[in-house]
Design a protein around this motif. Structure first.
Motif, mmCIF file in Angstrom:
data_model
loop_
_atom_site.group_PDB
_atom_site.id
_atom_site.type_symbol
_atom_site.label_atom_id
_atom_site.label_comp_id
_atom_site.label_asym_id
_atom_site.label_seq_id
_atom_site.Cartn_x
_atom_site.Cartn_y
_atom_site.Cartn_z
ATOM 1 N N ARG A 152 -51.755 4.667 26.304
ATOM 2 C CA ARG A 152 -52.551 3.425 26.307
ATOM 3 C C ARG A 152 -53.097 3.094 24.918
ATOM 4 O O ARG A 152 -54.294 2.883 24.742
ATOM 5 N N ASN A 153 -52.201 3.055 23.960
ATOM 6 C CA ASN A 153 -52.577 2.723 22.584
ATOM 7 C C ASN A 153 -51.662 1.588 22.118
ATOM 8 O O ASN A 153 -50.440 1.707 22.196
ATOM 9 N N LEU A 154 -52.240 0.507 21.603
ATOM 10 C CA LEU A 154 -51.455 -0.659 21.205
ATOM 11 C C LEU A 154 -50.475 -0.316 20.090
ATOM 12 O O LEU A 154 -49.307 -0.696 20.141
ATOM 13 N N TYR A 155 -50.919 0.419 19.091
ATOM 14 C CA TYR A 155 -50.044 0.763 17.971
ATOM 15 C C TYR A 155 -48.910 1.698 18.408
ATOM 16 O O TYR A 155 -47.783 1.585 17.944
ATOM 17 N N LEU A 156 -49.228 2.593 19.315
ATOM 18 C CA LEU A 156 -48.202 3.478 19.851
ATOM 19 C C LEU A 156 -47.201 2.689 20.690
ATOM 20 O O LEU A 156 -45.999 2.966 20.655
ATOM 21 N N ASP A 157 -47.678 1.699 21.417
ATOM 22 C CA ASP A 157 -46.783 0.842 22.204
ATOM 23 C C ASP A 157 -45.793 0.106 21.302
ATOM 24 O O ASP A 157 -44.589 0.081 21.576
ATOM 25 N N ILE A 158 -46.310 -0.470 20.231
ATOM 26 C CA ILE A 158 -45.454 -1.215 19.310
ATOM 27 C C ILE A 158 -44.452 -0.283 18.636
ATOM 28 O O ILE A 158 -43.265 -0.601 18.539
ATOM 29 N N ALA A 159 -44.916 0.889 18.209
ATOM 30 C CA ALA A 159 -44.017 1.859 17.568
ATOM 31 C C ALA A 159 -42.946 2.329 18.540
ATOM 32 O O ALA A 159 -41.778 2.489 18.165
ATOM 33 N N ALA A 160 -43.309 2.525 19.797
ATOM 34 C CA ALA A 160 -42.339 2.985 20.797
ATOM 35 C C ALA A 160 -41.288 1.919 21.082
ATOM 36 O O ALA A 160 -40.103 2.232 21.224
ATOM 37 N N VAL A 161 -41.711 0.674 21.165
ATOM 38 C CA VAL A 161 -40.746 -0.405 21.400
ATOM 39 C C VAL A 161 -39.751 -0.486 20.244
ATOM 40 O O VAL A 161 -38.542 -0.614 20.450
ATOM 41 N N ILE A 162 -40.248 -0.376 19.024
ATOM 42 C CA ILE A 162 -39.369 -0.413 17.849
ATOM 43 C C ILE A 162 -38.441 0.805 17.849
ATOM 44 O O ILE A 162 -37.238 0.681 17.599
ATOM 45 N N LEU A 163 -38.994 1.980 18.151
ATOM 46 C CA LEU A 163 -38.195 3.202 18.202
ATOM 47 C C LEU A 163 -37.110 3.109 19.270
ATOM 48 O O LEU A 163 -35.948 3.468 19.022
ATOM 49 N N ILE A 164 -37.463 2.635 20.447
ATOM 50 C CA ILE A 164 -36.479 2.502 21.526
ATOM 51 C C ILE A 164 -35.379 1.522 21.127
ATOM 52 O O ILE A 164 -34.196 1.773 21.354
#
Length: 131
Positions: free
Chosen positions: A45-57
């Motif tokens: 539940r972290n916005l920056y982690l969400d964005i990084a994960a979407v880019i990584l995926i």
């Protein structure tokens, strides 16, 4: 008219099954990886982690699928056939080359011990270790 063509195309794609072979198994592995990364991100539940994960995926999936498609273009049978299916297909190809009968091949591996000529070994050839 375009909606009919789109519906037909989607139906045809739905009938395609790539369960076997390297392509199908790696695609399932890619889907599992994306699900695992998504579950970790949702738990954080972290916005920056969400964005990084979407880019990584996105980067990982694009590269992975690009490599799979390159492999499938070079080796189409290996990409879609499982081991036993591939062997059966190769056997059919070989049988068609030789008129329905496979050529018998002698074993290439000889398990017999090599014969060593002891007469050629002399005691003078062996050097004593230096002290």
């Amino acid at each position: 008219m375009n909606q009919n063509k789109l519906t037909e195309a989607i139906e045809k794609i739905g009938k395609v099954s790539l369960r076997g072979g390297i392509f199908g198994k790696n695609t399932l592995a890619l889907i599992a990886t994306v699900i695992c990364i998504s579950a970790i991100v949702l738990a954080a539940r972290n916005l920056y982690l969400d964005i990084a994960a979407v880019i990584l995926i996105f980067i990982f999936s694009a590269y992975f699928l690009w490599r799979l498609l390159q492999f499938a273009e070079k080796n189409p049978l290996i990409a879609i056939l499982d081991g036993a299916e591939f062997v059966a297909h190769e056997r059919i190809i070989q049988e068609s080359k030789y008129g329905g009968v496979l050529q018998s091949q002698a074993n290439a591996i000889d398990h017999a011990q090599p014969i060593i000529d002891n007469a050629s070994i002399e005691a003078d050839d062996i050097e004593e270790p230096k002290k």
